[in-house]
Design a protein around this motif. Sequence first.
Motif, PDB file in Angstrom:
ATOM      1  N   GLY A 145       0.785  -1.222   0.000  1.00  0.00           N
ATOM      2  CA  GLY A 145       0.000   0.000   0.000  1.00  0.00           C
ATOM      3  C   GLY A 145       0.816   1.270   0.000  1.00  0.00           C
ATOM      4  N   ASP A 146       2.145   1.172   0.197  1.00  0.00           N
ATOM      5  CA  ASP A 146       2.981   2.365   0.222  1.00  0.00           C
ATOM      6  C   ASP A 146       3.566   2.704  -1.143  1.00  0.00           C
ATOM      7  N   GLY A 147       3.223   1.923  -2.178  1.00  0.00           N
ATOM      8  CA  GLY A 147       3.722   2.195  -3.516  1.00  0.00           C
ATOM      9  C   GLY A 147       5.177   1.858  -3.715  1.00  0.00           C
ATOM     10  N   SER A 148       5.754   1.061  -2.819  1.00  0.00           N
ATOM     11  CA  SER A 148       7.180   0.734  -2.894  1.00  0.00           C
ATOM     12  C   SER A 148       7.509  -0.309  -3.960  1.00  0.00           C
ATOM     13  N   GLY A 149       6.486  -0.987  -4.470  1.00  0.00           N
ATOM     14  CA  GLY A 149       6.721  -2.035  -5.450  1.00  0.00           C
ATOM     15  C   GLY A 149       6.933  -3.409  -4.856  1.00  0.00           C
ATOM     16  N   THR A 150       6.964  -3.499  -3.524  1.00  0.00           N
ATOM     17  CA  THR A 150       7.068  -4.797  -2.875  1.00  0.00           C
ATOM     18  C   THR A 150       5.690  -5.460  -2.815  1.00  0.00           C
ATOM     19  N   GLN A 151       5.664  -6.721  -2.422  1.00  0.00           N
ATOM     20  CA  GLN A 151       4.414  -7.462  -2.273  1.00  0.00           C
ATOM     21  C   GLN A 151       4.069  -7.601  -0.796  1.00  0.00           C
ATOM     22  N   SER A 152       2.820  -7.300  -0.469  1.00  0.00           N
ATOM     23  CA  SER A 152       2.331  -7.465   0.898  1.00  0.00           C
ATOM     24  C   SER A 152       1.357  -8.625   0.973  1.00  0.00           C
ATOM     25  N   ILE A 153       1.227  -9.183   2.173  1.00  0.00           N
ATOM     26  CA  ILE A 153       0.185 -10.143   2.489  1.00  0.00           C
ATOM     27  C   ILE A 153      -0.997  -9.369   3.071  1.00  0.00           C
ATOM     28  N   TYR A 154      -2.193  -9.622   2.552  1.00  0.00           N
ATOM     29  CA  TYR A 154      -3.403  -8.955   3.031  1.00  0.00           C
ATOM     30  C   TYR A 154      -4.326  -9.991   3.663  1.00  0.00           C
ATOM     31  N   LEU A 155      -4.920  -9.610   4.784  1.00  0.00           N
ATOM     32  CA  LEU A 155      -5.719 -10.546   5.567  1.00  0.00           C
ATOM     33  C   LEU A 155      -7.007  -9.889   6.029  1.00  0.00           C
ATOM     34  N   THR A 156      -8.087 -10.652   5.986  1.00  0.00           N
ATOM     35  CA  THR A 156      -9.294 -10.243   6.697  1.00  0.00           C
ATOM     36  C   THR A 156      -9.458 -11.151   7.909  1.00  0.00           C
TER      37      THR A 156
END
Length: 320
Positions: free
Chosen positions: A268-279
Amino acid sequence: MKQIFIAGLISLSLATSAQAGLVLHDSGYEHFLRSNFQAFPIAVDSSGLIHVVTSTSTSADLRRVNLNNSVTTLNSSVGAIIGINADLEFGFGGDLFANAQGAIRRFSMPGGAGSNFVTGSMSHTGGLAYDPISGLLWVTYGVGNDTFIESYNSSGTMIDFFSYVGVGSPNGLTADSSGDLLLINYDENAGIRRIDTGTGTAQLLTDFSSSTLSPVNGIVTDNAGDIFFTGDLNGGTGVYRVDSTGSNLNLIASNPISGFNIAIGPSGDGSGTQSIYLTSPHVHEINELRPVAVPEPSSIVLLGVGGIALVAAGWRRKRQ
């Protein structure tokens, strides 16, 4: 003063919610609470925008969490039973798909209008995976103790059909960078399997048949080939990681109150990395696990040179 006080209460509420739910175990990630409403299946588009369905009702919302954490309702009635353990998946040029009870539901983006893409015997507790290499949407579902995988082209025509006898309760499907599928199931002969989409051959990567695994809420893989899945493994509800061979199991995060649905996408910071998203539906959280930035070697060298210069300057002053 009143506005500041209210803002402080909101911030405190978000911080308290984060502490009460997700517990981070891997120092390689930072935890960001992106929103705090009830959400079940989750998907992230190529811009890092989060998409979720808010309940299992046919009148549930399809919502988008924007980069600034504001929330937009795209569709206020999804029109199908999209279960707690269902999948959301982008495919075919950016439309959004969900495995619903007896159908695959299609939401035309960016507006979010819903329609049935495919109807049939598939379940809302299986998994979906779009493979950009083959240009096919894959779905898995279980009947009894058996697992079935089907693929569909953009017109909704079935292309492939694979069956796996004695592999019960499939609950997660994703495509890897080579175009193969990763399947996870939690009942009969539980494990993670790599599926060759050309032949349907299944290779067992991680064997959970001697473990207690239930239920699984999804599986994803990152650009490095690592595999992440969520579920209750031997009594520990959490997010787990194995490498591309299915080895080196690690606990990334846990939640003693609620299970997780999982997605992967741009940070979400636009860094180009991949994050894990969880609900975390039972504690009303939408979380992002963002990789901790590692300093470039040149930055470390500059910091070291700067530190040496400061020490030298101090030593000179002391001598004077």
